[in-house]
Design an enzyme around this catalytic site. Structure first.
Site, mmCIF file in Angstrom:
data_model
loop_
_atom_site.group_PDB
_atom_site.id
_atom_site.type_symbol
_atom_site.label_atom_id
_atom_site.label_comp_id
_atom_site.label_asym_id
_atom_site.label_seq_id
_atom_site.Cartn_x
_atom_site.Cartn_y
_atom_site.Cartn_z
ATOM 1 N N TYR A 142 -12.427 -6.257 -33.680
ATOM 2 C CA TYR A 142 -13.476 -5.425 -33.095
ATOM 3 C C TYR A 142 -12.939 -4.466 -32.029
ATOM 4 O O TYR A 142 -13.482 -3.385 -31.841
ATOM 5 C CB TYR A 142 -14.557 -6.297 -32.436
ATOM 6 C CG TYR A 142 -15.671 -6.695 -33.355
ATOM 7 C CD1 TYR A 142 -15.437 -7.537 -34.425
ATOM 8 C CD2 TYR A 142 -16.970 -6.240 -33.148
ATOM 9 C CE1 TYR A 142 -16.454 -7.921 -35.265
ATOM 10 C CE2 TYR A 142 -18.000 -6.623 -33.987
ATOM 11 C CZ TYR A 142 -17.733 -7.460 -35.039
ATOM 12 O OH TYR A 142 -18.759 -7.836 -35.872
ATOM 13 N N LYS A 192 -7.728 -18.466 -40.497
ATOM 14 C CA LYS A 192 -7.156 -18.118 -41.807
ATOM 15 C C LYS A 192 -5.641 -18.209 -41.654
ATOM 16 O O LYS A 192 -4.917 -17.235 -41.901
ATOM 17 C CB LYS A 192 -7.650 -16.713 -42.204
ATOM 18 C CG LYS A 192 -7.287 -16.283 -43.611
ATOM 19 C CD LYS A 192 -8.080 -16.988 -44.689
ATOM 20 C CE LYS A 192 -7.569 -16.632 -46.069
ATOM 21 N NZ LYS A 192 -8.144 -17.453 -47.149
ATOM 22 N N ASP A 224 -12.780 -19.253 -45.467
ATOM 23 C CA ASP A 224 -13.434 -19.217 -46.783
ATOM 24 C C ASP A 224 -13.997 -20.597 -47.147
ATOM 25 O O ASP A 224 -15.133 -20.723 -47.613
ATOM 26 C CB ASP A 224 -12.472 -18.691 -47.880
ATOM 27 C CG ASP A 224 -11.089 -19.344 -47.841
ATOM 28 O OD1 ASP A 224 -10.786 -20.084 -46.883
ATOM 29 O OD2 ASP A 224 -10.302 -19.107 -48.781
ATOM 30 N N ASP A 248 -18.848 -13.485 -36.695
ATOM 31 C CA ASP A 248 -19.932 -12.568 -37.059
ATOM 32 C C ASP A 248 -20.495 -12.962 -38.417
ATOM 33 O O ASP A 248 -21.708 -13.088 -38.611
ATOM 34 C CB ASP A 248 -19.392 -11.132 -37.095
ATOM 35 C CG ASP A 248 -20.456 -10.136 -37.519
ATOM 36 O OD1 ASP A 248 -21.596 -10.262 -37.039
ATOM 37 O OD2 ASP A 248 -20.154 -9.253 -38.348
ATOM 38 N N ASP A 252 -24.178 -15.388 -39.422
ATOM 39 C CA ASP A 252 -25.282 -14.919 -40.283
ATOM 40 C C ASP A 252 -25.571 -15.947 -41.374
ATOM 41 O O ASP A 252 -26.724 -16.222 -41.701
ATOM 42 C CB ASP A 252 -24.930 -13.574 -40.948
ATOM 43 C CG ASP A 252 -25.521 -12.385 -40.206
ATOM 44 O OD1 ASP A 252 -25.691 -12.501 -38.966
ATOM 45 O OD2 ASP A 252 -25.812 -11.357 -40.846
#
Ligand code: IPM
Ligand code: MG
Length: 364
Positions: A142, A192, A224, A248, A252
Site C-alpha cells: 500500500y 506467503k 491462499d 484487506d 472482506d
C-alpha cells in the site's frame, strides 16, 4: 469519572445517519456510567473535497491529533468516483491511517446466532464463529516505494513494492499476541513465505515473539490456504494476524461469512491514537432513506470504550444490548428475514437503547 474527547468524522452517504445513532447510544452510556464524552466534528471524504478542496483538510487532522479517539462514519460516493486516485475521498482514509500511525486494524467477524441463516455458509459450519482479523495498516504494498507506472523499452510497466521493516512487523504481531491473551489464546499468522521474502521475515518475527507468549497456541497458514480454511472451519479461528494487502482481502471474506456486513465494527490502533469505524462503506444508494443499519457503528463505539478508554463494562453492555435487540426480532432491511420486525435506523437505535437500559439493570 473519566472525561474523554472524541473527534467525530461523519463523512459521506449513510455516514451521518449511522454516526448520529451511535452518538445517541453513547449519550445513554454517559447517563448510565457517569463518564463524559466531549464530541467535536470534522470533515473527511467527499464532503471535505466539496467544502475544502481536499479529502483530509488540515483542521480535521489537527482535531484528530488532539482527541483521545476518532469515530468515523464512511467516505465516498458516485459523485467523486471519476477523480484521480490521489484526489478521491478514499485518499482521506489512507492519509489519516498514516498520519495517526494506526498500524493495527482490528476487524472482528462474529456470527450472531439470531442471524445465522443470513450466513452464506451452512449453519453447522457458521455456528460459533467468533474471530478477529488483525491487519497491519500502515505498510506493505500500500505504501512501499518505488511505485508508479513507468516506461521501459518503450512499454508501460506498473510497479508496487511489498516492504516491511522488522519493527513494523514486530509491533503489530505483539499487539496480536496481547489481544489473543485476552481472548481464547489462539493466534494464526498468515503469510506467503513459500514465495515472498517479506513473508519469510514476517514468519521469523512471529516465531521470535511467540517465545514471549508461551500460553498462546500459534499456527502459520499461507494466505491462499487461509482463505480456504475461513470458509471450511471458521469457528476454529480466534485471532488472525497478517499484513496490509492480505488483511484487506481476508477481512472482506471474513465479513461476508457472518452474513451481515452491516453488523461489523472495526478499530484501527496505534501507540497514541485510535480510530473506530464500521467495516461497511457509505452505501450512497440508501443514504438519507433512514433504513441504514446502525449496528456496525454502534459496535465501533463499543470497541472504542474497550480499547481506547478501558471501559470494559460499558463496552460489554453495548454488545449485550445489540444481541438482545436481535433476539427481540428487530431487523433493518439488510438483515431482515421473515417473521421479524422490520425497522429503520431510528427505531433500531431506540430499541438498542431500551435493551441497554435493561442490560445495565440486570448486570450492574
Ligand atoms: C478497506 C478498504 C480500503 C483499503 C480502501 C477503500 C482504500 O478496502 O478499508 O478495507 O483497501 O484499505
Ligand atoms: Mg478492503
Amino acid at each position: 469519572m473519566g472525561v474523554y474527547k472524541i473527534a467525530v468524522l461523519k463523512g459521506d452517504g449513510i455516514g451521518p445517519e449511522i454516526v448520529d445513532s451511535a452518538i445517541k447510544v453513547l449519550r445513554h452510556v454517559e447517563k448510565l456510567s457517569g463518564h463524559s464524552f466531549e464530541l467535536e466534528e470534522g470533515l473527511i471524504g467527499g464532503i471535505a473535497i466539496d467544502q475544502k478542496g481536499e479529502p483530509l483538510p488540515k483542521e480535521t487532522l489537527d482535531l484528530c491529533l488532539q482527541a483521545d479517539a476518532v469515530l468515523l462514519g464512511a467516505v465516498g460516493g458516485p459523485k467523486w468516483d471519476n477523480l484521480p486516485t490521489s484526489k478521491r475521498p478514499e485518499k482521506g482514509l489512507l492519509q489519516i491511517r498514516k498520519a495517526l500511525d494506526l498500524y493495527a486494524n482490528l476487524r472482528p467477524a462474529k456470527v450472531y446466532e439470531p442471524l445465522i441463516q443470513a450466513s452464506p455458509l451452512k449453519e453447522e459450519t457458521a455456528r460459533g464463529t467468533d474471530f478477529i482479523v488483525i491487519r497491519e495498516l500502515t505498510g506493505d504494498v500500500y505504501y512501499g516505494e518505488p511505485r508508479g507506472i513507468f516506461i521501459e523499452n518503450g512499454k508501460r510497466v506498473g510497479i508496487n513494492t511489498m516492504r516491511y521493516t522488522e519493527d513494523e512487523i514486530r509491533r503489530v504481531v505483539k499487539k496480536a499476541f496481547e489481544i489473543a491473551m485476552k481472548r481464547r489464546k489462539k493466534l494464526t499468522s498468515v503469510d506467503k513465505s513459500n514465495v515472498l521474502e517479506v513473508s519469510g521475515l514476517w514468519k521469523e518475527i512471529v516465531e521470535e515473539e511467540s517465545k514471549n507468549y508461551p500460553e498462546v497456541e500459534l499456527e502459520h497458514l499461507y494466505v491462499d490456504n487461509c482463505a480456504m480454511q475461513i470458509v471450511r472451519r471458521p469457528s476454529s479461528f480466534d485471532v488472525i494476524v497478517t499484513g496490509n494487502i492480505f488483511g484487506d482481502i481476508l477481512s472482506d471474506e471474513a465479513a461476508v461469512i457472518t452474513g451481515s456486513l452491516g453488523m461489523l465494527p472495526s478499530a484501527s490502533l496505534g501507540e497514541r491514537y485510535a480510530l473506530y469505524e464500521p467495516v461497511h462503506g457509505s452505501a450512497p444508494d440508501i443514504a438519507g432513506k433512514g433504513i441504514a443499519n446502525p449496528i456496525a457503528t454502534i459496535l465501533s463505539v463499543s470497541m472504542m470504550l474497550r480499547y481506547s478508554f478501558n471501559l470494559e463494562k460499558e463496552a460489554q453492555a453495548i454488545e449485550k444490548a445489540v444481541e438482545k435487540t436481535l433476539e427481540k426480532g428487530y431487523r433493518t432491511p439488510d438483515i431482515y428475514s421473515e417473521g421479524c420486525l422490520r425497522v429503520g435506523t431510528q427505531q433500531m437505535t431506540d430499541a438498542i437503547i431500551k435493551s441497554l437500559e435493561e442490560v445495565w439493570q440486570e448486570l450492574y
